[in-house]
Design an enzyme around this catalytic site. Sequence first.
Site, PDB file in Angstrom:
ATOM      1  N   CYS A 114       0.811  -1.223   0.000  1.00 59.02           N
ATOM      2  CA  CYS A 114       0.000   0.000   0.000  1.00 59.02           C
ATOM      3  C   CYS A 114       0.844   1.272   0.000  1.00 59.02           C
ATOM      4  O   CYS A 114       0.367   2.331  -0.402  1.00 59.02           O
ATOM      5  CB  CYS A 114      -0.953  -0.005   1.188  1.00 59.02           C
ATOM      6  SG  CYS A 114      -2.081  -1.416   1.210  1.00 59.02           S
ATOM      7  N   HIS A 247      -3.565   7.211   2.259  1.00 58.05           N
ATOM      8  CA  HIS A 247      -3.918   5.886   1.758  1.00 58.05           C
ATOM      9  C   HIS A 247      -5.350   5.586   2.168  1.00 58.05           C
ATOM     10  O   HIS A 247      -5.734   5.755   3.327  1.00 58.05           O
ATOM     11  CB  HIS A 247      -2.962   4.852   2.351  1.00 58.05           C
ATOM     12  CG  HIS A 247      -3.366   3.431   2.084  1.00 58.05           C
ATOM     13  ND1 HIS A 247      -3.771   2.998   0.849  1.00 58.05           N
ATOM     14  CD2 HIS A 247      -3.432   2.353   2.907  1.00 58.05           C
ATOM     15  CE1 HIS A 247      -4.064   1.707   0.915  1.00 58.05           C
ATOM     16  NE2 HIS A 247      -3.880   1.297   2.154  1.00 58.05           N
ATOM     17  N   ASN A 277     -10.139  -0.146  -0.542  1.00 58.69           N
ATOM     18  CA  ASN A 277      -8.681  -0.110  -0.462  1.00 58.69           C
ATOM     19  C   ASN A 277      -8.100  -0.680  -1.751  1.00 58.69           C
ATOM     20  O   ASN A 277      -8.191  -1.875  -2.003  1.00 58.69           O
ATOM     21  CB  ASN A 277      -8.225  -0.930   0.756  1.00 58.69           C
ATOM     22  CG  ASN A 277      -6.716  -0.892   0.955  1.00 58.69           C
ATOM     23  OD1 ASN A 277      -5.968  -0.468   0.086  1.00 58.69           O
ATOM     24  ND2 ASN A 277      -6.262  -1.361   2.107  1.00 58.69           N
TER      25      ASN A 277
END
Length: 320
Positions: A114, A247, A277
């Site tokens: 990520c 994020h 996500n």
Amino acid sequence: MTRRAVIKGVGSALPKRRVDNAELAAQVDTTDEWIVERTGIRARYIAGEGETTATLATDACRKALSHAGLQASDIDLIVLATATPDQTFPSSATKVQALLGIGDAIAFDVHAVCTGFLYALSVADAMVRAGNANRALVIGAETFSRILDWEDRTTCVLFGDGAGAVVLEAQDGGERGILATRLHADGRHNEMLYVDGGPSTTGTVGKLRMKGREVFRHAVVNLADVLGEVLTAAGLTVADVDWVVPHQANARIIDATARKLGLSPERVVLTVDRHANTSAASVPLALDVAVQDGRIKPGDCVVLEAMGGGFTWGAAAVRF
């Protein structure tokens, strides 16, 4: 005179298929209320036949190039962040290069899950500053749906597919550009967020596994710390920041981090509700949304930050 990498264009791409929580609840033991309360996620996009990490990345690049007013032939560096490449090798960056019709360029993948886009941005920034490249495509692209355990409701509801890209261009002098980056990793936390497979171990792709509560706790602390670090490195304070693009993992993590730093929620870009996500794609995807809708404007001070498996985490301060 200081040579900086300036963000000239942004772009993003999503698969055709949108899956909302109600559709997911018909397949998995979950509910819309359960997902929204714990994550803030309401929908995600899932790649279908013919849609891969490289094809999504290429679509995002084309939009970023158009936004920058440049041609693919102007690019001499491609850095693609992904944990879900099309193949073990060659890199998905070289597939993007071929799809864009670029005959010769530096092209490679970066793997930091990520945080991948922040790692890729830092690498490309360093190469531009050093004079090894003049114009770069920096991409975050993922098809996480292909490594999910669709019987594990604690993880499969969290992720989606997508891509985001920025065009960097070398500029001598001026105030715009990437002001500072800070990166970290701590491999002692492997078992908290990982995929249980790989070419050198099982010979299979594997599935994503996560200890959500532990990840949440580390994320809030690490993200707040690295945001403070990068502001200090850039000679800025929280008051100087116009926008934070975090994020997009979980709305509760984003809210908790903002509170820890004393940031107003109105200064934080939130897209996790519509995209879920998307790992390395989430920061550039959210950045593109905020640029295209007019929130982020030329001259704004923007901080990008992320944390992912490894653990890895990082941040960048950028003057648009």
